[in-house]
Design a protein around this motif. Sequence first.
Motif, PDB file in Angstrom:
ATOM      1  N   SER A  42      -5.345   4.414  -0.612  1.00 27.76           N
ATOM      2  CA  SER A  42      -5.867   3.115  -0.186  1.00 27.76           C
ATOM      3  C   SER A  42      -4.827   2.024  -0.434  1.00 27.76           C
ATOM      4  O   SER A  42      -4.257   1.938  -1.518  1.00 27.76           O
ATOM      5  N   LYS A  43      -4.585   1.203   0.564  1.00 25.40           N
ATOM      6  CA  LYS A  43      -3.621   0.089   0.447  1.00 25.40           C
ATOM      7  C   LYS A  43      -4.387  -1.179   0.085  1.00 25.40           C
ATOM      8  O   LYS A  43      -5.260  -1.629   0.831  1.00 25.40           O
ATOM      9  N   GLN A  80      -0.467  -4.608  -4.292  1.00 29.53           N
ATOM     10  CA  GLN A  80       0.488  -5.640  -3.876  1.00 29.53           C
ATOM     11  C   GLN A  80      -0.176  -7.008  -4.063  1.00 29.53           C
ATOM     12  O   GLN A  80      -1.163  -7.322  -3.393  1.00 29.53           O
ATOM     13  N   GLN A  81       0.362  -7.830  -4.982  1.00 28.77           N
ATOM     14  CA  GLN A  81      -0.248  -9.122  -5.311  1.00 28.77           C
ATOM     15  C   GLN A  81       0.677 -10.255  -4.883  1.00 28.77           C
ATOM     16  O   GLN A  81       1.859 -10.278  -5.231  1.00 28.77           O
ATOM     17  N   VAL A  82       0.123 -11.194  -4.130  1.00 32.34           N
ATOM     18  CA  VAL A  82       0.914 -12.303  -3.581  1.00 32.34           C
ATOM     19  C   VAL A  82       0.483 -13.614  -4.231  1.00 32.34           C
ATOM     20  O   VAL A  82      -0.695 -13.991  -4.142  1.00 32.34           O
ATOM     21  N   PRO A  83       1.405 -14.321  -4.915  1.00 32.03           N
ATOM     22  CA  PRO A  83       1.049 -15.631  -5.496  1.00 32.03           C
ATOM     23  C   PRO A  83       1.080 -16.721  -4.423  1.00 32.03           C
ATOM     24  O   PRO A  83       2.071 -16.869  -3.718  1.00 32.03           O
ATOM     25  N   ILE A  84      -0.021 -17.453  -4.293  1.00 34.64           N
ATOM     26  CA  ILE A  84      -0.104 -18.552  -3.319  1.00 34.64           C
ATOM     27  C   ILE A  84       0.747 -19.726  -3.808  1.00 34.64           C
ATOM     28  O   ILE A  84       0.736 -20.065  -4.986  1.00 34.64           O
ATOM     29  N   ASN A  85       1.496 -20.334  -2.885  1.00 34.04           N
ATOM     30  CA  ASN A  85       2.330 -21.487  -3.220  1.00 34.04           C
ATOM     31  C   ASN A  85       2.210 -22.503  -2.086  1.00 34.04           C
ATOM     32  O   ASN A  85       2.932 -22.440  -1.094  1.00 34.04           O
ATOM     33  N   LEU A 133      -2.877  -8.941   7.552  1.00 30.17           N
ATOM     34  CA  LEU A 133      -3.416  -8.119   8.639  1.00 30.17           C
ATOM     35  C   LEU A 133      -2.322  -7.332   9.356  1.00 30.17           C
ATOM     36  O   LEU A 133      -2.608  -6.365  10.057  1.00 30.17           O
ATOM     37  N   ARG A 134      -1.071  -7.738   9.162  1.00 28.94           N
ATOM     38  CA  ARG A 134       0.051  -6.999   9.761  1.00 28.94           C
ATOM     39  C   ARG A 134       0.671  -6.012   8.775  1.00 28.94           C
ATOM     40  O   ARG A 134       1.690  -5.386   9.078  1.00 28.94           O
ATOM     41  N   GLN A 135       0.064  -5.905   7.573  1.00 21.53           N
ATOM     42  CA  GLN A 135       0.606  -5.022   6.531  1.00 21.53           C
ATOM     43  C   GLN A 135      -0.195  -3.722   6.389  1.00 21.53           C
ATOM     44  O   GLN A 135      -0.050  -3.000   5.411  1.00 21.53           O
ATOM     45  N   ASP A 136      -1.077  -3.451   7.349  1.00 18.84           N
ATOM     46  CA  ASP A 136      -1.884  -2.217   7.362  1.00 18.84           C
ATOM     47  C   ASP A 136      -2.662  -1.999   6.055  1.00 18.84           C
ATOM     48  O   ASP A 136      -2.553  -0.946   5.435  1.00 18.84           O
ATOM     49  N   PRO A 137      -3.466  -3.007   5.621  1.00 18.38           N
ATOM     50  CA  PRO A 137      -4.223  -2.831   4.380  1.00 18.38           C
ATOM     51  C   PRO A 137      -5.569  -2.140   4.621  1.00 18.38           C
ATOM     52  O   PRO A 137      -6.062  -2.097   5.758  1.00 18.38           O
ATOM     53  N   ASP A 138      -6.141  -1.590   3.574  1.00 17.74           N
ATOM     54  CA  ASP A 138      -7.510  -1.080   3.622  1.00 17.74           C
ATOM     55  C   ASP A 138      -8.466  -2.092   2.994  1.00 17.74           C
ATOM     56  O   ASP A 138      -9.553  -2.341   3.506  1.00 17.74           O
ATOM     57  N   ARG A 139      -8.046  -2.637   1.836  1.00 18.57           N
ATOM     58  CA  ARG A 139      -8.866  -3.640   1.152  1.00 18.57           C
ATOM     59  C   ARG A 139      -8.018  -4.873   0.862  1.00 18.57           C
ATOM     60  O   ARG A 139      -6.831  -4.771   0.550  1.00 18.57           O
ATOM     61  N   HIS A 158     -11.585  -3.992   7.806  1.00 22.76           N
ATOM     62  CA  HIS A 158     -11.059  -4.175   6.446  1.00 22.76           C
ATOM     63  C   HIS A 158     -12.192  -4.624   5.523  1.00 22.76           C
ATOM     64  O   HIS A 158     -13.073  -5.384   5.931  1.00 22.76           O
ATOM     65  N   LEU A 159     -12.132  -4.175   4.268  1.00 19.61           N
ATOM     66  CA  LEU A 159     -13.072  -4.658   3.260  1.00 19.61           C
ATOM     67  C   LEU A 159     -12.421  -5.842   2.553  1.00 19.61           C
ATOM     68  O   LEU A 159     -11.298  -5.730   2.055  1.00 19.61           O
TER      69      LEU A 159
END
Length: 559
Positions: free
Chosen positions: A342-343, A359-364, A379-385, A408-409
């Motif tokens: 699961s991604k 994969q965690q992205v800090p908002i700036n 949505l372009r990174q092929d995630p599952d959740r 996506h969940l």
Amino acid sequence: MNPEMLLSFLRDNGIIDEMQMADLLEEQTRSGKSIEEVVANSGIIRLTDMYEMIAQALGTEVVEVSTMEFPPELLSLVPPQTARVQGVLPIDFDGRVLKIAVINPLDPNVVDNLRFATQRDVAIYVAPAAQIQTMIERFYGSEMSDMEDVLASLAGDAVAKAAEFEDAIDIEGASSAPIVKYVNTILAQAIQARASDIHFEPFEHDFKIRYRVDGALYEMSPPPRSLATAITSRVKVMSSLNIAERRVPQDGRIQTTMAGRQVDLRVSTLPTQFGESVVLRVLDRTTVRLDLDSLGLPARIYNYICETIEKPNGIFIVTGPTGSGKTTTLYACLNRINTTDSKLLTAEEPVEYEIEGIQQVPINEGIGLTFARALRAFLRQDPDRIMVGETRDLETAQIAIQASLTGHLVFTTLHTNDAPGAVARLIDMGVEPFLVASSLEGILGQRLVRKICTNCKTPYEPSEAILRQIGLSVHDVGDKNFYYGTGCDQCNQTGYRGRKGIYELLDISEPIRELISARAPSVVIRQKAIELGMSTLRADGLRSIFEGETTIEEVLKYT
């Protein structure tokens, strides 16, 4: 000892397996006992054998510190602050090597920290942690006595004199030994008290320092007002902020080790009328268990969440005010579904805890990386959740719904007073009701209430007036028991120690979807949900009261 270090050591030496390790960690978190006590009670290994095994692995030996002599000249070789923060006790000095008993001998950083603090070669020895702690408290006093010593030394310090001219304080003043020692003592004392936040607040004639423990603020002895700039500058130096800039807010981070524990401090400065206000958020991984089993969820809600987070698509919202544990709940959900097939992607402001495999992205927002922009890129990174730290505008809500409708969940949080209020908030943002109805899977409302201290827990008979406030009569109560904490040393005389969640779950079933599509008010949705079996925050609070975990006053305060 550090629970994870010790249990990892036992696992690597074949004493326990992964499942036993998880069980022991959970028991240590639930009971609040030391990890040594938990291991001893489990019967897996005797403590004497465990200490011998650790000593053998480190090439040292076990010592009995309770029978040793500690002359003042030996104790003076380790500063009191170092002894307490690092959990160490000097046991001998041969003129070249300082021999030290260590509470957490498995921590690889202890030796380097001690060499730096004592400017001597160091050899570590193993001893029962409780014995070392007792001796440290006996010979090095309390944090408060050390705080008084530091304040006394500050009174005659050159920095204190220079501080009368606040603009003169620069990086040199912030690095003065007494200032460094004072700030380190404040941080150590706060972390030892399990504080979640540390506040440095300048006023016209005072400089206040307060800790937030279990949601309540406690004030400590204030330093002289003239030291405000020096102390603030020291914190800014530690967090790599610009100490010359005092006109705009700044954000930074401090990473430090306290008593063998890696602790992150999130720093925020705010210019006020009388100087910079600084708040440090304490992010201590050892005090937060990021798994669903440790959250104390009612069985029905626990089972529902376990089913919902395995769904292929939809939106799951956790709602509540700031500081109600929403992010911790979502982290626990993510941990549950964090598998190799699961991604998982998260957008957070900021990233509070790093989780392996996600994969965690800090908002700036300063550079234009908003929740909406991050979510669009997800949505372009092929995630599952996907987890979105907070849905705060229409654009973010629309993309989250689009993501959920395309397979996506999505997990997110909202700041509303209760679970049904989250529906109204989304519609108020401008989201079409039919989209809300079709994408939502469930909404969890939660609060954190303080738990009664188990050491001073006492039964009592509440008055009819108090019972009426919470909607109960003497007839409703029957033979149920009520408790409160009288106050003791373990809970700082507050009667409370630790916090627990109370919850309400709005399951978006077909009748609820129809009401949402028809733009029904929150009150109507709430009433229908109760008819369908929803337990409200107040009802879950009453359950916690009857189980003897919290007080009527706490539930009244938060529901």
